[in-house]
Scaffold this motif. Structure first.
Motif, PDB file in Angstrom:
ATOM      1  N   GLU A  21      -3.679  13.982 -19.852  1.00 55.95           N
ATOM      2  CA  GLU A  21      -3.690  15.627 -20.300  1.00 55.95           C
ATOM      3  C   GLU A  21      -1.919  15.782 -20.840  1.00 55.95           C
ATOM      4  N   ILE A  22      -1.745  15.259 -21.845  1.00 49.45           N
ATOM      5  CA  ILE A  22      -0.441  16.264 -22.830  1.00 49.45           C
ATOM      6  C   ILE A  22      -0.283  16.709 -23.898  1.00 49.45           C
ATOM      7  N   ASN A  23      -0.790  18.036 -23.880  1.00 49.91           N
ATOM      8  CA  ASN A  23      -0.897  18.760 -25.379  1.00 49.91           C
ATOM      9  C   ASN A  23      -2.177  18.495 -25.910  1.00 49.91           C
ATOM     10  N   GLY A  24      -3.092  18.446 -25.040  1.00 47.74           N
ATOM     11  CA  GLY A  24      -4.618  18.785 -24.987  1.00 47.74           C
ATOM     12  C   GLY A  24      -5.347  17.233 -25.129  1.00 47.74           C
ATOM     13  N   GLU A  25      -4.152  16.585 -25.614  1.00 51.11           N
ATOM     14  CA  GLU A  25      -4.599  14.901 -25.878  1.00 51.11           C
ATOM     15  C   GLU A  25      -4.788  14.119 -24.366  1.00 51.11           C
ATOM     16  N   ARG A  26      -6.045  13.476 -24.045  1.00 53.15           N
ATOM     17  CA  ARG A  26      -5.707  12.696 -22.718  1.00 53.15           C
ATOM     18  C   ARG A  26      -5.652  11.086 -22.908  1.00 53.15           C
ATOM     19  N   ILE A  27      -4.612  11.229 -22.356  1.00 55.40           N
ATOM     20  CA  ILE A  27      -3.730   9.160 -22.513  1.00 55.40           C
ATOM     21  C   ILE A  27      -4.296   8.666 -21.222  1.00 55.40           C
ATOM     22  N   TYR A  28      -4.923   7.631 -21.819  1.00 55.20           N
ATOM     23  CA  TYR A  28      -4.622   6.003 -21.205  1.00 55.20           C
ATOM     24  C   TYR A  28      -3.542   5.293 -20.765  1.00 55.20           C
ATOM     25  N   TYR A  29      -3.322   4.566 -19.567  1.00 59.95           N
ATOM     26  CA  TYR A  29      -2.601   3.844 -19.885  1.00 59.95           C
ATOM     27  C   TYR A  29      -2.553   2.297 -19.457  1.00 59.95           C
ATOM     28  N   LEU A  30      -2.461   1.410 -20.573  1.00 57.68           N
ATOM     29  CA  LEU A  30      -2.728   0.579 -19.915  1.00 57.68           C
ATOM     30  C   LEU A  30      -1.634  -0.731 -19.348  1.00 57.68           C
ATOM     31  N   TYR A  31      -1.370  -1.346 -18.581  1.00 61.78           N
ATOM     32  CA  TYR A  31      -0.110  -1.701 -17.994  1.00 61.78           C
ATOM     33  C   TYR A  31      -0.348  -3.586 -18.379  1.00 61.78           C
ATOM     34  N   LEU A  32       0.807  -3.700 -18.824  1.00 56.34           N
ATOM     35  CA  LEU A  32       1.274  -5.109 -19.575  1.00 56.34           C
ATOM     36  C   LEU A  32       2.023  -6.233 -18.561  1.00 56.34           C
ATOM     37  N   ARG A  33       1.676  -6.747 -17.793  1.00 59.89           N
ATOM     38  CA  ARG A  33       1.983  -8.053 -17.351  1.00 59.89           C
ATOM     39  C   ARG A  33       2.403  -9.341 -18.012  1.00 59.89           C
ATOM     40  N   THR A  34       3.976  -9.981 -17.915  1.00 62.14           N
ATOM     41  CA  THR A  34       3.768 -10.550 -19.237  1.00 62.14           C
ATOM     42  C   THR A  34       4.644 -12.222 -17.628  1.00 62.14           C
ATOM     43  N   ILE A  35       3.879 -12.952 -18.053  1.00 60.71           N
ATOM     44  CA  ILE A  35       4.253 -14.141 -16.803  1.00 60.71           C
ATOM     45  C   ILE A  35       4.245 -15.585 -17.623  1.00 60.71           C
ATOM     46  N   VAL A  36       5.390 -15.669 -17.484  1.00 62.73           N
ATOM     47  CA  VAL A  36       6.931 -17.271 -18.467  1.00 62.73           C
ATOM     48  C   VAL A  36       5.579 -18.946 -17.453  1.00 62.73           C
ATOM     49  N   THR A  37       4.573 -19.379 -18.286  1.00 66.14           N
ATOM     50  CA  THR A  37       4.215 -20.708 -18.248  1.00 66.14           C
ATOM     51  C   THR A  37       5.210 -21.277 -18.423  1.00 66.14           C
ATOM     52  N   ASP A  38       6.108 -21.081 -19.444  1.00 66.09           N
ATOM     53  CA  ASP A  38       6.981 -22.568 -20.032  1.00 66.09           C
ATOM     54  C   ASP A  38       8.586 -21.736 -20.217  1.00 66.09           C
TER      55      ASP A  38
END
Length: 263
Positions: free
Chosen positions: A173-190
């Motif tokens: 909760e930040i300033n009355g807003e509920r923030i969800y965090y999505l974790y992005l991972r990047t894999i180099v396949t080529d």
């Protein structure tokens, strides 16, 4: 079908403007440009591309769909032309879709979504850091488009993307807003042609299917008497010297998704 090159995608990714489509044919004239969309079928029979959830029909895309070059849920970047005064669009409101001419398209990568949080300390095999992640206004059929930005992106480079979230942690909760965090991972396949052309601080747009996550978050926020879901993406920006541990994470601005009346 002529495909769009990564050069065209990169050049236009930051400058394509939001389009509001008109289904009643009253917007006379011709419009051309580049757009992001999601392939689907209208009424289970007609292949279309959804742009901001508005269906566009194209004979070119229909042919590619029937030839199995495209399938439901594919994310594409495409060149288009719409003649609002054409005979095909005169009864667009009755048919339920606009007719567009598509001059070329490029299929985009889609991130794999995990509903349990992956290890956020260890570096995955062939994982790379990101310079930043740019957000967009493109959201169709629960698929949201984001633009991972690499420190250096090589011609022919290919990547896979993974996103995870923690249902046990809950929002911050930040300033009355509920923030969800999505974790992005990047894999180099080529790694691509590392000795030839490369692009500094650039990278291709990708699609993120938020359907599973949003169904979960909508319920959570409705129970908290909220009207929207807010998310931010986190992504690794630095590894340790032996590339075994993540030492720094970047975070995007927030994105708001209004809770629909039904989902």
């Amino acid at each position: 079908m002529k495909k769009l090159s990564i050069c065209v995608m990169v050049a236009f990714a930051a400058c394509v403007m939001m389009l509001t489509s008109c289904l009643d044919g009253s917007n006379a004239g011709t419009q051309t440009g580049y757009m992001y969309g999601v392939i689907g079928t209208l009424n289970l029979t007609t292949p279309v591309v959804y742009v901001y959830d508005s269906p566009w029909y194209s004979t070119q895309l229909r042919q590619d769909y029937l030839q199995a070059n495209l399938t439901d849920g594919d994310c594409i970047f495409f060149a288009y032309e719409i003649d609002y005064g054409s005979e095909e669009n005169a009864d667009a409101s009755t048919k339920g879709y606009l007719t567009a001419s598509v001059g070329g398209w490029e299929k985009l990568s889609k991130a794999t979504m995990f509903s349990s949080l992956q290890d956020t300390t260890q570096v995955f095999t062939s994982e790379t850091t990101l310079f930043s992640v740019s957000l967009s206004s493109y959201f169709s059929k629960n698929i949201y488009f984001i633009n991972p930005i690499f420190d250096e992106y090589f011609q022919g480079q290919e990547n896979s993307y993974q996103i995870s979230f923690d249902t046990n942690e809950g929002p911050e909760e930040i300033n009355g807003e509920r923030i969800y965090y999505l974790y992005l991972r990047t894999i180099v396949t080529d790694p691509g042609k590392t000795s030839s052309s490369s692009y500094k601080n650039q990278g291709p747009m990708i699609g993120v299917d938020l359907g599973t996550f949003l169904n979960y978050a909508y319920r959570q926020e409705e129970n908290a008497s909220k009207n929207s879901v807010f998310i931010k993406f986190k992504y690794p920006t630095a590894f340790d010297e032996d590339d075994s541990s993540i030492t720094s994470w970047g975070v995007t601005d927030k994105v708001e998704f209004a809770i629909p009346s039904s989902y």
